[in-house]
Design a protein around this motif. Structure first.
Motif, PDB file in Angstrom:
ATOM      1  N   ALA A  53      12.077   9.924   7.433  1.00  0.00           N
ATOM      2  CA  ALA A  53      11.245   9.309   8.470  1.00  0.00           C
ATOM      3  C   ALA A  53      11.089   7.808   8.233  1.00  0.00           C
ATOM      4  O   ALA A  53      11.171   7.336   7.101  1.00  0.00           O
ATOM      5  CB  ALA A  53       9.862   9.959   8.490  1.00  0.00           C
ATOM      6  N   ASP A  54      10.848   7.119   9.331  1.00  0.00           N
ATOM      7  CA  ASP A  54      10.390   5.737   9.247  1.00  0.00           C
ATOM      8  C   ASP A  54       8.873   5.855   9.073  1.00  0.00           C
ATOM      9  O   ASP A  54       8.225   6.494   9.902  1.00  0.00           O
ATOM     10  CB  ASP A  54      10.755   5.032  10.552  1.00  0.00           C
ATOM     11  CG  ASP A  54      10.276   3.601  10.589  1.00  0.00           C
ATOM     12  OD1 ASP A  54       9.974   3.049   9.516  1.00  0.00           O
ATOM     13  OD2 ASP A  54      10.173   3.047  11.706  1.00  0.00           O
ATOM     14  N   VAL A  55       8.307   5.299   8.025  1.00  0.00           N
ATOM     15  CA  VAL A  55       6.893   5.584   7.751  1.00  0.00           C
ATOM     16  C   VAL A  55       6.044   4.327   7.626  1.00  0.00           C
ATOM     17  O   VAL A  55       6.518   3.259   7.237  1.00  0.00           O
ATOM     18  CB  VAL A  55       6.724   6.420   6.449  1.00  0.00           C
ATOM     19  CG1 VAL A  55       7.319   7.789   6.623  1.00  0.00           C
ATOM     20  CG2 VAL A  55       7.318   5.710   5.252  1.00  0.00           C
ATOM     21  N   HIS A  56       4.782   4.489   7.987  1.00  0.00           N
ATOM     22  CA  HIS A  56       3.772   3.450   7.786  1.00  0.00           C
ATOM     23  C   HIS A  56       2.533   4.137   7.242  1.00  0.00           C
ATOM     24  O   HIS A  56       2.246   5.269   7.611  1.00  0.00           O
ATOM     25  CB  HIS A  56       3.404   2.761   9.100  1.00  0.00           C
ATOM     26  CG  HIS A  56       4.568   2.270   9.868  1.00  0.00           C
ATOM     27  ND1 HIS A  56       5.191   1.074   9.588  1.00  0.00           N
ATOM     28  CD2 HIS A  56       5.237   2.802  10.899  1.00  0.00           C
ATOM     29  CE1 HIS A  56       6.196   0.898  10.424  1.00  0.00           C
ATOM     30  NE2 HIS A  56       6.247   1.941  11.230  1.00  0.00           N
ATOM     31  N   GLY A  57       1.795   3.433   6.426  1.00  0.00           N
ATOM     32  CA  GLY A  57       0.527   3.964   5.949  1.00  0.00           C
ATOM     33  C   GLY A  57      -0.613   3.166   6.548  1.00  0.00           C
ATOM     34  O   GLY A  57      -0.536   1.941   6.681  1.00  0.00           O
ATOM     35  N   VAL A  58      -1.655   3.852   6.967  1.00  0.00           N
ATOM     36  CA  VAL A  58      -2.865   3.179   7.454  1.00  0.00           C
ATOM     37  C   VAL A  58      -4.060   3.850   6.789  1.00  0.00           C
ATOM     38  O   VAL A  58      -3.993   5.022   6.398  1.00  0.00           O
ATOM     39  CB  VAL A  58      -3.020   3.252   8.993  1.00  0.00           C
ATOM     40  CG1 VAL A  58      -1.966   2.415   9.680  1.00  0.00           C
ATOM     41  CG2 VAL A  58      -2.951   4.684   9.495  1.00  0.00           C
ATOM     42  N   THR A  59      -5.129   3.092   6.659  1.00  0.00           N
ATOM     43  CA  THR A  59      -6.298   3.652   5.985  1.00  0.00           C
ATOM     44  C   THR A  59      -7.577   3.337   6.752  1.00  0.00           C
ATOM     45  O   THR A  59      -7.680   2.311   7.426  1.00  0.00           O
ATOM     46  CB  THR A  59      -6.440   3.093   4.550  1.00  0.00           C
ATOM     47  OG1 THR A  59      -6.521   1.673   4.618  1.00  0.00           O
ATOM     48  CG2 THR A  59      -5.280   3.510   3.670  1.00  0.00           C
ATOM     49  N   GLY A  60      -8.519   4.245   6.649  1.00  0.00           N
ATOM     50  CA  GLY A  60      -9.809   4.022   7.271  1.00  0.00           C
ATOM     51  C   GLY A  60     -10.704   5.225   7.071  1.00  0.00           C
ATOM     52  O   GLY A  60     -10.216   6.342   6.882  1.00  0.00           O
ATOM     53  N   ASP A  61     -12.003   4.963   7.111  1.00  0.00           N
ATOM     54  CA  ASP A  61     -12.985   6.048   6.996  1.00  0.00           C
ATOM     55  C   ASP A  61     -13.268   6.579   8.392  1.00  0.00           C
ATOM     56  O   ASP A  61     -13.888   5.899   9.217  1.00  0.00           O
ATOM     57  CB  ASP A  61     -14.259   5.509   6.340  1.00  0.00           C
ATOM     58  CG  ASP A  61     -15.334   6.585   6.212  1.00  0.00           C
ATOM     59  OD1 ASP A  61     -15.117   7.722   6.696  1.00  0.00           O
ATOM     60  OD2 ASP A  61     -16.401   6.274   5.636  1.00  0.00           O
TER      61      ASP A  61
END
Ligand SMILES: NC(=O)c1ccc[n+]([C@@H]2O[C@H](COP(=O)([O-])OP(=O)(O)OC[C@H]3O[C@@H](n4cnc5c(N)ncnc54)[C@H](OP(=O)(O)O)[C@@H]3O)[C@@H](O)[C@H]2O)c1
Length: 274
Positions: free
Chosen positions: A63-71
């Motif tokens: 996969a082409d992947v991205h990471g994102v973060t948040g509560d």
């Protein structure tokens, strides 16, 4: 209605959890079978080694992947999370809401804060993420899939607000299916039964508990994250292009076994009975 666009782009919350990871891998596998590229935006509550490791694994899987973060308990961060996903990977073809947690407790004395937290993690973010992703999903005629629980269909004494919250999630998604179906967006839920993940692993370390739990499941085994992944891959894929408002129970039949436990009635069938 079609859900096929190239490339697919799924935002998966709770991706670093046991079920979330299984779903990401199943989506990649499904895209490969369909001959399509896939982008996965994997969302976690915070940056760190778990997310980095997951992204590397998903990249290796194709996969082409991205990471994102948040509560996700913060409404503002829910909206930001979707915006980050759109900025990083373009329009979404699927929003997959997996993040959630139970909070044991008795309703007689459950702290108000725990009730609110359980709803604000398991229910509210799905609505807010869906709102933020709606315009994009309309453009792709995409889908929303949320992971609820068999506890949302059956009361679970001692689980505090978890059963009410998962029940609310199922109804939220059924209502989204009605309101946004005309926009070309399909919304469904998956209700896992007992699934072996890092979250639940401790209980399975006791062989007696494991055996008793397996004994409750007509299919004779505890579920694994891929079982849920396959269900989500189906619901987000073209094979489910006319499925809208479904709650797909993936539990090996465990939640329906109750009547077989009534004393004085025939018990469950087994291969030995044949
Ligand atoms: N395992 C089962 O037997 C079972 C059965 C029925 C239903 N379910 C449901 O399936 C889903 C996943 O379960 P699981 O077993 O995979 O659990 P898990 O391994 O604990 O994963 C939970 C995920 O939710 C994320 N999360 C928790 N709080 C968050 C927050 N405030 N903001 C953003 N993300 C947050 C976690 O992210 P971080 O790791 O980054 O904190 C993690 O990725 C849950 O909704 C659960 O209720 C599980």
């Amino acid at each position: 209605m079609t859900t096929t666009l190239v490339p697919r782009h799924a935002l998966v919350t709770g991706a670093t959890g046991g079920i979330g990871r299984g779903i990401c891998l199943a989506l990649i596998e499904q895209a490969r079978k369909d001959g399509l590229a896939i982008r996965i935006t994997a969302a976690a509550s915070q940056p760190g080694e778990r997310l980095a490791k997951l992204l590397a694994e998903l990249r290796t899987a194709g996969a082409d992947v991205h990471g994102v973060t948040g509560d996700l308990t913060d409404p503002v961060q829910c909206v930001e999370l979707v915006q980050q996903a759109l900025d990083a990977g373009g329009d979404l073809t699927a929003l997959v809401c997996v993040a959630g947690a139970s909070g044991p407790g008795r309703l007689a004395n459950l702290p108000l804060a725990q009730w609110d937290l359980t709803f604000n993690l398991n229910v509210r973010p799905v609505w807010l993420l869906a709102q933020a992703a709606r315009a994009s999903l309309m453009r792709t005629r995409g889908s929303i899939t949320a992971v609820a629980s068999m506890s949302g269909l059956h009361p679970h004494p001692g689980y505090g607000a978890y059963s009410p919250a998962k029940a609310a999630l199922i109804m939220l998604c059924r209502q989204l299916a009605q309101e946004w179906g005309p926009d070309g967006i399909r919304t469904n839920t998956v209700c896992p039964g007992m699934i072996r993940t890092p979250l639940t692993e401790a209980v399975y370390q006791d062989p007696a508990t494991l055996e008793r739990r397996i004994g409750l499941v007509p299919l004779g085994r505890i579920g694994n994250p891929d079982d849920i992944g396959q269900a989500v891959a189906y619901l987000t894929g073209t094979g489910a292009s006319y499925v809208n408002g479904l709650d797909l129970v993936v539990d090996g039949g465990v939640a329906d076994h109750m009547l077989s436990m009534i004393p004085g009635r025939p018990g469950k069938a087994s291969v030995q009975d044949d």
